[in-house]
Design a protein around this motif. Structure first.
Motif, PDB file in Angstrom:
ATOM      1  N   ILE A  68       0.872  -1.171   0.000  1.00 21.35           N
ATOM      2  CA  ILE A  68       0.000   0.000   0.000  1.00 21.35           C
ATOM      3  C   ILE A  68       0.905   1.216   0.000  1.00 21.35           C
ATOM      4  O   ILE A  68       1.842   1.304   0.801  1.00 21.35           O
ATOM      5  N   VAL A  69       0.642   2.160  -0.894  1.00 20.36           N
ATOM      6  CA  VAL A  69       1.450   3.380  -0.965  1.00 20.36           C
ATOM      7  C   VAL A  69       0.521   4.572  -0.756  1.00 20.36           C
ATOM      8  O   VAL A  69      -0.425   4.782  -1.519  1.00 20.36           O
ATOM      9  N   LEU A  70       0.800   5.343   0.291  1.00 21.79           N
ATOM     10  CA  LEU A  70      -0.035   6.488   0.636  1.00 21.79           C
ATOM     11  C   LEU A  70       0.591   7.798   0.161  1.00 21.79           C
ATOM     12  O   LEU A  70       1.798   7.878  -0.094  1.00 21.79           O
ATOM     13  N   LYS A  71      -0.247   8.798   0.064  1.00 25.99           N
ATOM     14  CA  LYS A  71       0.168  10.123  -0.389  1.00 25.99           C
ATOM     15  C   LYS A  71       0.638  10.968   0.793  1.00 25.99           C
ATOM     16  O   LYS A  71      -0.071  11.139   1.776  1.00 25.99           O
ATOM     17  N   GLY A  72       1.854  11.495   0.683  1.00 24.62           N
ATOM     18  CA  GLY A  72       2.343  12.470   1.645  1.00 24.62           C
ATOM     19  C   GLY A  72       2.266  13.871   1.072  1.00 24.62           C
ATOM     20  O   GLY A  72       2.001  14.058  -0.122  1.00 24.62           O
TER      21      GLY A  72
END
Length: 245
Positions: A68-72
């Motif tokens: 899972i890759v989240l937005k920073g």
């Protein structure tokens, strides 16, 4: 219920590979190949190889890995600059933009082979950046989610607005919040796993866990494993419990 998480990466591809190696070792010890690995956002800026980080993540996802890759906030600033018409994140100070020397966008463009000389104007730089950054990278940044819920865990980049349901959180807060979230001792329901504000070591506050240990400032990139609401730092010597502060 087990999940892994990696803190703010900030263009440190070598550290990211090392974090994944620690997770692979823990997977072998537990025999659990299915637990998700959550990347908490701030993939880019400041470090030497933001382009390589994005390519690495895109490749892993294409292979079907449970990542899972989240937005920073840094990912958001980059994506906004690279739109058809460049935009500045409204959460920034009035005289800041993605290419401010303190932000790290200059280093990110450098990883794509784009120099940012003194005195260049946005209208001159923007088309060069759009050509250099692959469409796949821009689309990847644009589609990133800002929140991931997994059982009794909630992963975000910066934090949540206390007293607001998870369904009603804004991307502004999920990517940028600090003060109100840090000061809150409220039970948010799920345990909030976040980064955004560097700390000297992974810290468990009871209602939240900060895993940003300063990779964007030349310090460590931390990988953790969470089981229920207990957290361990992953090291070459195995798990180290993270005590509640």
């Amino acid at each position: 219920m087990r999940a892994y998480a990696i803190g703010d990466i900030h263009g440190q591809l070598d550290l990211l590979r090392a974090a994944h190696a620690l997770i692979d070792e823990d997977r072998q010890r537990t025999g659990d190949a299915d637990a998700p690995i959550v990347h908490i956002g701030d993939l880019v800026d400041r470090g030497p190889d933001s382009a390589g980080v994005i390519a690495y993540l895109i490749d892993g996802l294409a292979q079907g890995k449970n990542w899972i890759v989240l937005k920073g906030n840094h990912d958001r600033m980059m994506e906004m600059f690279l739109r058809d018409h460049p935009m500045v994140d409204t959460q920034l100070l009035i005289d800041y933009n993605w290419l401010h020397p303190g932000i790290g966008g200059i280093e990110t463009l450098g990883s794509y082979g784009v120099e940012v000389p003194d005195g260049i104007r946005t209208y001159q730089l923007h088309p060069k950046a759009r050509v250099a950054v692959p469409d796949a990278h821009r689309q990847f940044l644009a589609q990133l989610s800002a929140l991931y819920r997994y059982g009794d865990l909630c992963f975000v980049h910066a934090g949540i607005r206390p007293g607001v349901s998870l369904e009603d959180q804004t991307e502004d807060d999920l990517c940028w919040i600090r003060g109100a979230f840090h000061a809150s001792t409220a039970d948010h329901g799920p345990l909030i796993i976040h980064g955004h504000t560097p700390v000297d070591e992974v810290t468990h506050y009871g209602n939240r866990v900060n895993i940003d240990t300063g990779a964007g400032h030349g310090k460590a990139l931390s990988a953790v494993v969470i089981e229920r609401r207990e957290v361990w730092l992953l090291t070459p010597d195995g798990r180290v419990p993270v005590a509640r502060a």
